[in-house]
Each structure stands twice: as C-alpha cells, then as structure tokens.
Design a protein around this motif. Structure first.
Motif: not given
Lengths: 193, 485
Positions: A80-95
C-alpha cells in the motif's frame, strides 16, 4: 482511456526495501490485492489529476510498477505504501505531461472534471473541491493524502517523498489557503502560522 | 465506492479546525465517489491483464522483439477506389492501432479466462472463431466492438449457422428495418436485413472487411454500409456523394432514413412536466451542451432518480442518481440501450451492480424480463444484481511479437498526446449552424464550407467534415464542412 501513455517517474521511483527477500509468486496474492485496491487507487489518483481516464492510467501504472517490484517488497504490508507513492509520482508525471503537451490549450478547456460530474457534487462540495483543486500541487497532495486517504504525517511524507516537517508546514499553508477561500468557523488563517 | 478509510480515523494533529477538515474530507469523498471506473469482473480482468502485460514489457520479455507480421491475402490490388461489396487486397497486420491493442489485450485475457490458449495471431481485423473478449472480432468497427446485447442476439437465428454466433451484431435499426451482420469462422462476413417488405442477406469472403461492405443497396430497405475505421477518403467519398453518412463508428446509413434521436423516445417527445423542470433544477442544464428543454426525469423511486438530456450530436447524457452514489454517461442511443449505465451500490447488506438502460420505443425488449431486467418507466429498464465473485487466474507473459506491438502502440499514443492539435468532434448529421456551434465549443473554427450533392441527404445537413471525427485538427487550422445541397 486517455491518449497519454504513462511511464514511471524516473526522478522519484517508489521506494523498495533495501533488503529484498525472496517472496511468493506474484500471481494470486497480487491479483487479489489488485481486485481489492483498484477502485480506491483510482479514486486517489482522480483527486490528484482531476480526470478519470488519466486517473485510471496512473492507477494502472502504479500497479504495473508494484508488480515489477513485487519480489522486492519483502513484506506485503509495504504494497500500500508503494501504491500511494506510485500514484503521487504518476499524478505528477501526468500533470507535467499535460502541461507540456497541451500548453496551447485555453485554460478553461483543460481536462478538468466534467461539468456533469461537478454538478453531481452539489454546491457546497463543489465549492470545497474547487478550492482544493486550486491549491498548488504539493499542497493539494498533502490535503488529499491527509484528509481523504487518512494517512498520518509519516505515511504522507513517504508517499510524497518529503520530510514530516515539510508535510506539516505544507498542510498548514494548504488549510490556511482553504480558510481564506472558503471561510469557516473558528481558527483564522493567521492563527495557523 | 466509498472512501477506503473510516472517517472517524482522521489525523488528530492538524492545527486547523476540524470543521474545515470535515468539509474537505466530505467534498473529496464525494468527488472520489463519482468515479465511474468499473469493478465489474470482466473489466477488472482486462485491467489486470494490462497490468501484467505492462510489467512483463518492462522486464524485457524473453528474446528479441520481432517485426510486426504482415498477412498477405489472396487477390490483386485494385486502383479503383469506389467502394464495392468486397475486394481482396493486401492487409497490413497493423490495420489500426486499436486493433493491435485489442489483440494484445485479448491474448492476455485469453489466459485469464481459460488459462490454456495459444498466443494470439498477428494483429489483423480478421475475426477469431473464439474471440478472447466480447467484441474483439469487430475491433476495426468500434461501434460494434462491444459485448453482445439482446438486440444482437435477435439476429443469430436469421443469420443461421454460417456465422459464429458470438460475432452477431445488430448494426442498425432504421424505423422497423433491422440490419445484422456476423462473421464466419474463416473470416468472412454475412448480413441479414429484415423488416416490412425486406428480407435479404448475403455474404462476402475473407478480407472483405478490409474496405467498405455494402449491406443494403437501397432497393428494399435504406442503404447501409459497413465501413472500416481507417477507410481512406477515396473509399468513403462515393458514399458521401450518395447521402450515406456515419451512424455509429463503423456503420454508415442513408441519411434520410435515420430517425432523429429525440423522436425515438416517447418520454423525450412529450412536453416537459413539472418533474422535468425539477430535473433541470439539478443543474444539468447547459452541461455538455445538453439541448435546452430536453431534460427529462424518467423515473424517481426506490431505485433512485433517472434523468436524461439530449446532446446536439445525437447522443444523450443519462444519469442514475442513488443517495450517496451516482452514475452518468453520455453515449449514443445504441450504447445506452445496449450497455446502459451502471453503478455499484454497497451497503451493509449488499454489494450490487445496478444497471439502467435508456431504450427507444422501437427496440424489442420482449426477452428482457427473462434476463432479470424490469421496466421502470417508458424508455427505462433496470436491473440490480450482486457483483459476482472474481477469481483471478494465472497470466502468461507476452510473446516478443506482442511486446513489440505494445511498444508501437504506446509510441503512437505518446505521439497522439504530443500532437499539437485537438480531435474533432462528430458533426455529421447536424445543420451547418449546429455544427459550427459544436465545433466552437471545442475551439475549432470552420474554415471552409462546401455545398455539394449528397444523394437523399436533407438539404443543409453536414454530410462530411475534414478532418473527420476524432482526427486531430492541427493548431491554427479548422474544419472543412460539406453541406448537402
């Protein structure tokens, strides 16, 4: 689906434990986790990137990265920790990609949530959501992770790749900004600093 | 879907007041709950397959990537660009990027579903006798690439044993005339046209679907063509000249035979009531260019409230509102009658999927009660059932060929995302004024208008636009409209 193909953010790869240990085959356990967490992961991404196709892409890439690193996790609770950080990173990349690829797009035509979606929120929630959406990216991340994902400061810091102190100060600024925009009872913005 | 955490477990060390935190959490939760990402097992399985495919791609696979295969079909090339019933020619494997992606997903899904399938063949638009996911065989005709709907199943018997049953699709219903098509096990296509005074059909052999296929020539029923998504302008120009225009992606019909969407629903034809006025109070008016006055509250009861509004493009926005949960979709009439809109309803006693369909007056729903669907009101059908248990199965790795195709697909998507321009909306079938208004909403100017002969298409109707639907209009450029004389 969005026409944007997501890639891992190499600048901020999600953490994996240094002491990786042999793990069970990814198949059943990973698939079960995916089924359990897909919806909530998309929701978290949605709150960070605004539009659902991008959110689904971000969530999919997060799970893809998790699967790639599955054998390095060592502890399923780390997933879950991995997913949280991956989502934050992925969102930054997408933006970031969105800003680059669509820089020419008029501001009102950016892929914000659809009007039909916002209409379903109701006035009060729409106003609050708009205020959150208007926050600087890092403040928005803190607000979403703290008040929707209910992460504590340590977990929020880990997901964002920043220190606990930065989480605390960023949260202060974010809530002060929301106070200024939304008003509300009790504490004044000045009292937060 | 609900927030994944107990709201009472809120962080306690924040310096700001709890009231604002609660407002923020509530608004974020409400926004998150509006996601329409599906938890339906089949869709989740497809997602999971993509995740596995992506992970396999990132680890390098097993061996060098092979070039995309090219399938050569019998026959010679023909320089005559006019559409005809069928014409053999070369078919490049990557007929369309979407077709390639579909086959990749299909390959992975095949192992999800039966665990023992051989790798998928090279990507072509050819049908597979055993499609790995619903609609795969119609991937070059997007409007037909969906699960089989009850209206599709009606065509199974008329088409007979020549076609693969699961491939049968109703490609159009024009008035009381219904058109179906199905694929044969060897890649051919057969069709059937049934209606008052109409009972005809035919077949074309393998490779016919590489270019437009005439389903009805207009002699006993309105003209209908199957048109591949990537059909070049030279092949569609004769259709435009004859007043045959896009109906759904992959299907073109005689413009004069297509009933205006609003006229197909009794509840939408009727004058608005006080309840409808209340629906307008839900603040949908003006959303997504909903046609003023078209909002209708179809039904309100224990199942929730159901609201529909028309778009000028011939589509509808369909809302299903349940306390705490909302579903909405803006789609074509075919999609709304076939797929409907689905929301998941989770409470202490159940974990259900509720699906609602917007059904035109003339759609045959006689078999729907046997499927567990019930009619809530005119033009509105409903079903609620438990979400079936999902049992993931092992997934194999991609073959080098599939990895290569996936990379190419991703490259293309990146290029599309980076292209300086925006996709054109569909405006065919609108008047020039309506089309101009719609394009303006997309910030795309009309740069040229040509009045031309267009068969029986009504005068003033947009029968063609260049760039066409979903094609990128370069920055600074506009759309050329062709109007029926």
């Amino acid at each position: 689906m969005s026409a944007v193909a997501n890639t891992q953010d190499d600048e901020h790869p999600p953490p994996v434990p240094a002491s990786a240990v042999p793990a069970e085959p990814a198949g059943p356990a990973f698939d079960e986790l995916f089924v359990q967490r897909w919806g909530a992961t998309v929701q978290l991404a949605l709150l960070l990137v605004d539009d659902e196709p991008s959110a689904e892409d971000v969530a999919q890439e997060a799970f893809t990265g998790l699967l790639r690193h599955w054998h390095q996790l060592g502890d399923l609770s780390r997933a879950q920790s991995y997913l949280n950080r991956a989502v934050v990173n992925g969102a930054r990349s997408a933006l970031r990609r969105r800003r680059t690829a669509r820089a020419w797009t008029p501001p009102h035509a950016t892929p914000d949530p659809s009007a039909e979606e916002l209409a379903l929120l109701g006035d009060e929630r729409r106003e609050v959501f708009a205020a959150v959406a208007a926050l600087p990216l890092r403040q928005r991340e803190v607000v979403v992770l703290r008040y929707w994902s209910q992460l504590d400061e340590a977990a929020t810091a880990e997901a964002m790749g920043i220190t606990r102190g930065t989480v605390k100060s960023t949260a202060h600024k974010a809530m002060a900004a929301l106070h200024r925009r939304l008003g509300g009872p009790s504490t004044s913005a000045g009292g937060l600093r | 879907m609900s927030s994944p955490h107990d709201p009472t477990d809120r962080p306690a060390d924040d310096p700001t007041d709890e009231a604002l935190q609660r407002r923020v959490a509530d608004a974020l939760g409400a926004r998150a709950a509006l996601t329409t990402t599906t938890l339906e097992p089949g869709a989740l399985g497809e997602r999971l397959a993509r995740v596995h495919a992506g992970a396999a791609d990132g680890t390098g696979g097993s061996g060098p990537a092979a070039a995309t295969a090219v399938v050569e079909l019998a026959g010679a090339e023909d320089d005559d660009a006019s559409p005809r019933r069928w014409r053999p020619r070369l078919v490049v494997a990557a007929v369309a990027s979407v077709a390639a992606a579909a086959v990749i997903v299909a390959a992975v899904l095949s192992t999800l579903h039966d665990g023992s399938s051989a790798p998928a063949p090279a990507a072509t638009a050819q049908p597979s006798p055993s499609p790995s996911y619903p609609g795969e065989e119609w991937s070059g005709f997007y409007g037909l690439a969906h699960a089989q709907w009850p209206s599709d199943l009606e065509g199974v018997a008329p088409l007979g044993d020549d076609v693969v049953e699961g491939s049968v699709r109703m490609i159009a219903q024009l008035g009381r005339v219904k058109y179906w098509a199905g694929l044969t096990s060897d890649g051919g296509v057969c069709w059937k046209v049934l209606g008052p005074g109409a009972d005809e059909g035919g077949c074309a052999p393998e490779a016919a679907l590489a270019e437009p296929v005439e389903i009805s020539d207009g002699s006993v029923a309105p003209r209908v063509w199957l048109v591949p998504a990537d059909a070049p302008d030279a092949e569609t120009e004769p259709l435009t000249a004859a007043g045959v225009v896009p109906y759904v992606h992959g299907v073109w019909v005689e413009a004069s035979a297509s009933t205006p969407p609003l006229d197909r629903y009794a509840q939408l034809r009727a004058a608005p009531t006080a309840a409808d006025e209340r629906a307008a109070g839900f603040e949908y008016a003006g959303i997504n260019a909903i046609v003023p006055g078209s909002l209708r509250l179809l039904h309100e009861g224990e199942e929730g409230a159901f609201v529909v509004g028309a778009l000028p493009l011939g589509e509808f926005c369909f809302f299903h509102l349940v306390p705490g949960v909302s579903g909405s979709t803006c789609q074509s009439p075919q999609q709304l009658a076939g797929e409907g809109t689905t929301v998941s309803i989770e409470d202490q006693e159940s974990n259900d999927l509720a699906t609602a369909w917007l059904v035109p007056d003339d759609l045959d729903t006689s078999g729907w009660p046997a499927l567990g669907r019930r009619q809530l009101a005119q033009n509105l059908w409903y079903e609620r059932k438990p979400i079936p248990a999902y049992t993931p199965e092992p997934v194999r790795s991609l073959t080098p060929e599939e990895e290569q195709a996936l990379r190419e697909q991703q490259d293309e998507l990146v290029q599309q995302a980076s292209a300086s321009g925006r996709p054109a909306p569909e405006v065919t079938g609108l008047s020039e004024a309506e089309a101009t208004w719609v394009l303006d909403r997309y910030h795309i100017p009309v740069t040229e208008v040509t009045v031309r002969d267009a068969g029986s298409a009504s005068s003033g109707m947009v029968v063609k636009a260049t760039p066409g639907t979903d094609q990128v209009v370069p920055e600074g450029a506009g759309v050329h409209l062709f109007i029926a004389r």
